[in-house]
Enzyme design. Sequence first.
Site, PDB file in Angstrom:
ATOM      1  N   GLY A 201      46.655 -35.869 -95.296  1.00 47.51           N
ATOM      2  CA  GLY A 201      47.155 -36.270 -96.610  1.00 47.51           C
ATOM      3  C   GLY A 201      47.302 -35.078 -97.530  1.00 47.51           C
ATOM      4  O   GLY A 201      47.262 -33.934 -97.087  1.00 47.51           O
ATOM      5  N   ASN A 202      47.469 -35.356 -98.800  1.00 47.06           N
ATOM      6  CA  ASN A 202      47.587 -34.277 -99.776  1.00 47.06           C
ATOM      7  C   ASN A 202      46.960 -34.727-101.093  1.00 47.06           C
ATOM      8  O   ASN A 202      46.523 -35.870-101.222  1.00 47.06           O
ATOM      9  CB  ASN A 202      49.054 -33.871 -99.960  1.00 47.06           C
ATOM     10  N   ARG A 203      46.940 -33.841-102.087  1.00 45.60           N
ATOM     11  CA  ARG A 203      46.166 -34.100-103.306  1.00 45.60           C
ATOM     12  C   ARG A 203      46.971 -34.769-104.418  1.00 45.60           C
ATOM     13  O   ARG A 203      46.506 -34.832-105.549  1.00 45.60           O
ATOM     14  CB  ARG A 203      45.576 -32.778-103.815  1.00 45.60           C
TER      15      ARG A 203
END
Length: 400
Positions: A201-203
């Site tokens: 995923g990412n932030r």
Amino acid sequence: MNIVVGVTGGIAAYKTVQLVRLLIKSGHEVTVIPTEDALRFVGTPTWEAISRNTVTTSVHDDVARVRHVALGQAAELVIVAPATANTIAKMTAGLADDLLGTTLLATTAPVAIAPAMHTEMWRHPSTQANITTLRERGVHVLGPADGELTGGDSGPGRMLEPEAIFADALALLAPQDLTGTRVAISAGGTREPIDPVRFLGNRSSGRQGVALAAEAAARGAQVTLVSANISADVLAAAKHPLVDIHVVGTAAELGAAMQDAAASADVVIMAAAVADYRPATASDQKLTKEEGVLDRIDLAVNDDIVAGLAASRPDGQTIVAFAAETLADPAARRERAAGKRERKGVDLLAVNLADADHGFENPDNAVEVIGAGGAVVASAEGPKRGVAAAIWDAVVTLRG
Ligand code: CTP
């Protein structure tokens, strides 16, 4: 813009400090008018420091400048937060025994109130009748929310959060320049499953995309918001009768939802952080260290969704992409962004600096919007809602 913030005597006054801060940070001139009671909760020095303006409560202060009506006459927006049951009753009766009272009578600007009180007081027939009367007179009633109250009980009566008051109150002044425009926006960050408990995923929090959706709806657009893994409290800011929310998880789901939404959209904005890769295979059983299979994850490339949308766009559709860049040098950042805009085939590319104070997971953002030939057609810094407004201004200008 000239904004008056009236503060009345409730414990929620401490949250209004944050509201004033948000207004100042987005470039507005703010005069705070507390009631005497409000000063028991938050004092004059705090209001003066945060608003950078003189603060008085009485009609007998600064008489030479006819302050008791001048503030109301000059105001372009008046927000009363918190608005207690007592103040709501005084407003309904038109009482003017303090500076806030005279200001409210002297103004022709839009007035928004954010009620805060215990549930019993909110539900009391007097309060409800007063609210009805104020609404009939054009006062905008923001909230109250249903939630935990001082004293441990809970129910309707809690003041809206400062961020929500900020957005809703400023929306009252929004131009209706997107009425009739259909908009598709993606927001959040995709998650690509490795196994049932892990993902790549990412932030991205989704705040910027949610702000774009809320701003578009405030300006009259019909919005489809494709939301990838956005928390409920962030997504709450997009709740609006003109916003239709579709929840997705992976890049493939987001791509399919955006293709659907874009087919009938006049404007497409890809604000979501989409994973460029996914695990080539997702296990339907939890992987374990013992099996040694977590040492290495083979990846497969995801489609570039926005490039695909741009390649098959209907006539007259405007497409905006985003790029988060960590290059600190503005010229280098612009050059990279201009190249990305060309490669993706989009009209505008909003490039934001991703550092400790800006971008991912922050309430603030700093964005430059790159148009044809790599020209910077807009720039904005500050709360994400203000940045959203600047991006929409650029879209409206481009579409003529
Ligand atoms: N995007 C997309 N599909 C992808 C990846 C990104 O539609 N598979 C969109 C994002 O929503 C955003 C823009 O493309 O609008 C961001 O592109 P970015 O990932 O920064 O660009 P890349 O071309 O992948 O370049 P980089 O090498 O910098 O990652």
